[in-house]
Scaffold this active site. Sequence first.
Site, PDB file in Angstrom:
ATOM      1  N   ARG A   4     -53.097  14.457  30.782  1.00 36.78           N
ATOM      2  CA  ARG A   4     -52.219  13.467  31.327  1.00 36.78           C
ATOM      3  C   ARG A   4     -51.124  14.241  31.740  1.00 36.78           C
ATOM      4  O   ARG A   4     -50.582  15.266  31.117  1.00 36.78           O
ATOM      5  CB  ARG A   4     -51.598  12.386  30.309  1.00 36.78           C
ATOM      6  CG  ARG A   4     -52.566  11.292  30.070  1.00 36.78           C
ATOM      7  CD  ARG A   4     -52.285  10.327  29.126  1.00 36.78           C
ATOM      8  NE  ARG A   4     -53.591  10.189  28.378  1.00 36.78           N
ATOM      9  CZ  ARG A   4     -53.216   9.572  26.863  1.00 36.78           C
ATOM     10  NH1 ARG A   4     -52.050   9.385  26.591  1.00 36.78           N
ATOM     11  NH2 ARG A   4     -54.262   9.409  26.342  1.00 36.78           N
TER      12      ARG A   4
ATOM     13  N   ARG B 294     -67.404   8.858  29.938  1.00 38.77           N
ATOM     14  CA  ARG B 294     -67.012  10.098  29.288  1.00 38.77           C
ATOM     15  C   ARG B 294     -66.360   9.478  28.000  1.00 38.77           C
ATOM     16  O   ARG B 294     -65.758   8.465  28.013  1.00 38.77           O
ATOM     17  CB  ARG B 294     -66.389  11.009  29.944  1.00 38.77           C
ATOM     18  CG  ARG B 294     -66.985  11.745  30.873  1.00 38.77           C
ATOM     19  CD  ARG B 294     -66.245  12.899  31.855  1.00 38.77           C
ATOM     20  NE  ARG B 294     -65.487  13.674  30.829  1.00 38.77           N
ATOM     21  CZ  ARG B 294     -64.274  13.780  30.838  1.00 38.77           C
ATOM     22  NH1 ARG B 294     -63.446  13.156  31.731  1.00 38.77           N
ATOM     23  NH2 ARG B 294     -63.752  14.546  29.869  1.00 38.77           N
TER      24      ARG B 294
ATOM     25  N   LYS C 152     -58.458   7.299  40.022  1.00 42.61           N
ATOM     26  CA  LYS C 152     -60.024   7.900  40.037  1.00 42.61           C
ATOM     27  C   LYS C 152     -60.961   6.748  41.129  1.00 42.61           C
ATOM     28  O   LYS C 152     -60.793   5.576  40.824  1.00 42.61           O
ATOM     29  CB  LYS C 152     -60.523   7.556  38.547  1.00 42.61           C
ATOM     30  CG  LYS C 152     -61.734   8.034  38.379  1.00 42.61           C
ATOM     31  CD  LYS C 152     -61.794   8.445  36.765  1.00 42.61           C
ATOM     32  CE  LYS C 152     -63.155   8.526  36.264  1.00 42.61           C
ATOM     33  NZ  LYS C 152     -63.215   8.914  34.811  1.00 42.61           N
TER      34      LYS C 152
HETATM   35  C1  BTN Z   1     -66.392   8.797  33.436  1.00 44.79           C
HETATM   36  O1  BTN Z   1     -65.965   8.322  32.260  1.00 44.79           O
HETATM   37  O2  BTN Z   1     -65.496   9.324  34.389  1.00 44.79           O
HETATM   38  C2  BTN Z   1     -67.969   9.129  33.866  1.00 44.79           C
HETATM   39  C3  BTN Z   1     -68.400   7.840  34.317  1.00 44.79           C
HETATM   40  C4  BTN Z   1     -70.064   7.922  34.513  1.00 44.79           C
HETATM   41  C5  BTN Z   1     -70.464   6.744  35.303  1.00 44.79           C
HETATM   42  C6  BTN Z   1     -71.893   6.758  35.613  1.00 44.79           C
HETATM   43  S1  BTN Z   1     -72.337   5.037  36.394  1.00 44.79           S
HETATM   44  C7  BTN Z   1     -73.916   5.832  36.542  1.00 44.79           C
HETATM   45  C8  BTN Z   1     -74.330   6.529  35.377  1.00 44.79           C
HETATM   46  N1  BTN Z   1     -74.783   5.832  34.083  1.00 44.79           N
HETATM   47  C9  BTN Z   1     -73.799   5.550  33.398  1.00 44.79           C
HETATM   48  O3  BTN Z   1     -74.248   4.662  32.314  1.00 44.79           O
HETATM   49  N2  BTN Z   1     -72.951   6.248  33.558  1.00 44.79           N
HETATM   50  C10 BTN Z   1     -72.985   6.973  34.580  1.00 44.79           C
END
Ligand code: BTN
Length: 257
Positions: free
Chosen positions: A255, A67, A126
């Site tokens: 946060r 994100r 996380k």
């Molecule tokens: C975040 O930042 O919390 C979201 C992370 C999401 C990661 C997943 S892994 C599978 C899918 N492919 C990606 O490139 N991102 C999501």
Amino acid sequence: MSTQNSAPAFIQAEALAALLTSAAGRVDVHVLPECDSTNLQLLQMAKAGAPSGTLLLAERQTAGRGRRGRSWFQGQNSLAFSLLWRLPEQRSASGLSLAVGVALAEALDPQTQLKWPNDVLLDGRKVAGILIESAGPQCFVIGIGINLGAMDDLPQELTAQATGITTHLSPVAALAKVLDALIAALDLFAAQGFIALQTRWQQRHAYQDLAVNLFFSEGSEPVQGVCRGVDQNGELLLETATCLQTISSGEVSLRLQ
Ligand code: BTN
């Protein structure tokens, strides 16, 4: 299910199919040994006409997306996959990522909590992240990264923020559990919207009644307030010194003070 490598597949079709319940017959699983990002690849597959329920899983991603424009670290004990999903015409997508968070949290570990909008936490760190991208009207790529078990290869700078689940699920068992929970949550969401999952989200809210700083962008002045949970659209309720604000953009950082 298809795999595009000659080596034994990381996730075996038969083993996965044997474990699925709610998701049985609802997902078409494709496994890649490696790709840049399963979200990126699935967005392209969507453009080429892939149907709702197409799922792309990669053993490794070279450019996993997170994100807020961040990259996503995928360790050896991580699952990374994306699901293409279409919502009914009249259903707003508001709260969709929170609904996905509820499904993941409940499937992965009874101790997990949720941080708005959709981080899944264990002991404040996380264990799973969700990135939903639009693939056209009412059509979404739901990208999910899950840290399964020990994360020995986690870069030093992430150890304070990330960890793995401790329920010792094998990758295939974890995927089956998550997919069953996910399809059930998506069905509920399609029928009734986020309101049907609001209480379940609320029960796992990590920051309920806690003071937080909310940043709209990196380095910006924080808005200070107390988290009062989410409304029926999945918007964050933040009580500031002057009013109860509803925050709808997920592109913020939250946060604890
Ligand atoms: C975040 O930042 O919390 C979201 C992370 C999401 C990661 C997943 S892994 C599978 C899918 N492919 C990606 O490139 N991102 C999501």
